[in-house]
Design an enzyme around this catalytic site. Structure first.
Site, PDB file in Angstrom:
ATOM      1  N   GLY A 139      -2.496  -1.437   4.200  1.00 57.19           N
ATOM      2  CA  GLY A 139      -2.723  -2.497   3.219  1.00 57.19           C
ATOM      3  C   GLY A 139      -2.781  -1.898   1.832  1.00 57.19           C
ATOM      4  N   GLN A 156      -5.138  -1.490  -6.986  1.00 55.11           N
ATOM      5  CA  GLN A 156      -4.894  -0.085  -6.631  1.00 55.11           C
ATOM      6  C   GLN A 156      -3.654   0.471  -7.324  1.00 55.11           C
ATOM      7  OE1 GLN A 156      -5.351  -0.922  -2.187  1.00 55.11           O
ATOM      8  NE2 GLN A 156      -6.242   1.107  -2.379  1.00 55.11           N
ATOM      9  N   CYS A 183      -9.323   4.153   2.720  1.00 52.86           N
ATOM     10  CA  CYS A 183      -8.726   3.446   1.588  1.00 52.86           C
ATOM     11  C   CYS A 183      -7.837   4.424   0.826  1.00 52.86           C
ATOM     12  CB  CYS A 183      -9.842   2.929   0.682  1.00 52.86           C
ATOM     13  SG  CYS A 183      -9.246   2.046  -0.765  1.00 52.86           S
ATOM     14  N   LEU A 184      -6.647   3.980   0.426  1.00 55.50           N
ATOM     15  CA  LEU A 184      -5.726   4.869  -0.296  1.00 55.50           C
ATOM     16  C   LEU A 184      -6.299   5.319  -1.634  1.00 55.50           C
ATOM     17  CD1 LEU A 184      -2.292   3.132   0.439  1.00 55.50           C
ATOM     18  CD2 LEU A 184      -3.241   5.170   1.526  1.00 55.50           C
ATOM     19  N   HIS A 202     -10.857  -6.115   3.755  1.00 51.08           N
ATOM     20  CA  HIS A 202     -10.859  -4.873   2.960  1.00 51.08           C
ATOM     21  C   HIS A 202     -10.008  -5.050   1.694  1.00 51.08           C
ATOM     22  CE1 HIS A 202     -10.651  -0.339   2.501  1.00 51.08           C
ATOM     23  NE2 HIS A 202      -9.683  -0.758   1.706  1.00 51.08           N
ATOM     24  N   GLU A 203      -8.785  -5.578   1.868  1.00 45.34           N
ATOM     25  CA  GLU A 203      -7.888  -5.755   0.709  1.00 45.34           C
ATOM     26  C   GLU A 203      -8.445  -6.811  -0.242  1.00 45.34           C
ATOM     27  OE1 GLU A 203      -5.820  -3.506   0.270  1.00 45.34           O
ATOM     28  OE2 GLU A 203      -5.981  -2.726   2.304  1.00 45.34           O
ATOM     29  N   HIS A 229     -10.931  -5.646  -2.739  1.00 43.57           N
ATOM     30  CA  HIS A 229     -10.361  -5.014  -3.941  1.00 43.57           C
ATOM     31  C   HIS A 229     -10.186  -6.037  -5.066  1.00 43.57           C
ATOM     32  CE1 HIS A 229      -9.502  -0.882  -2.791  1.00 43.57           C
ATOM     33  NE2 HIS A 229      -8.960  -1.278  -1.649  1.00 43.57           N
TER      34      HIS A 229
HETATM   35 ZN    ZN Z   1      -8.712  -0.032  -0.040  1.00 42.73          ZN
END
Ligand code: ZN
Length: 189
Positions: A45, A50, A98-99, A140-141, A144
């Site tokens: 995701g 991000q 998480c990236l 989660h997304e 953000h």
């Molecule tokens: Zn994340």
């Protein structure tokens, strides 16, 4: 085109994102670039903040997960102007990553079922309910878009133990295989 991913500690990861209109400039290209960036960094995701855009957009492709867990179906989707209406059920835990926060995986508790409204990439409206692992990626997304990161939701003692590691990420003191923007990277002369 690969987009650099904003690292933990950047103030733009903490902003509440805004809805966009159909006429948002080069939306199709942005979505394609986000998928390319997510695949290149092996994520399932990726949310617009991000890649340093404060808009309510995230993408998901859970294929790597469904390949590892054949009982889980593949899921790929684009969520524009996403708004969660309801989360319900008995909270369950899962190890998230998480990236924007490389090399950290921590157990996070979330409710198993989520009802969300959004527009897809053709700007068709959807009102859908998801559960299980897909609901978790969505949550989660979605966080953000609200300026929330998964490390905000872990046990405070665990967070304290991770403090140094998180600071290193903010300073760019880590080895990461994809391009990132580090808020406190000391530039070399
Ligand atoms: Zn994340």
């Amino acid at each position: 085109m690969l987009l650099p991913i904003v690292a933990y500690g950047h103030p733009n990861l903490r902003k509440i994102c805004v809805d966009i209109g159909k006429d948002y400039p080069e939306l199709e290209k942005l979505i394609a670039d986000m998928f390319e960036t997510m695949y290149a960094s092996s994520g399932v995701g990726l949310a617009a903040p991000q890649v340093n855009l404060q808009i309510r957009l995230f993408i998901i492709d859970a294929k790597p997960y469904s390949e590892e867990n054949p009982d889980k179906e593949a899921f790929k989707n684009v969520f524009i102007n996403a708004h969660i209406l309801k989360e319900e059920g008995e909270p369950w835990t899962f190890s998230e990553g998480c990236l924007s926060i490389p090399d950290i995986h921590e157990t996070v508790e979330r409710k198993p079922k989520v009802r969300i409204t959004y527009y897809d990439e053709s700007f068709v409206f959807h009102d859908e309910t998801y559960d299980g692992f897909i609901a978790r990626i969505i949550q989660h997304e979605y966080d953000h878009l609200e300026g929330i990161l998964f490390v905000d939701k872990i046990n405070p003692l665990r967070r304290l133990l991770l403090k140094r590691k998180l600071q290193d990420i903010t300073k760019g003191d880590i080895d990461v295989a994809y391009k990132m923007v580090f808020p406190l990277l000391k530039r070399r002369p």
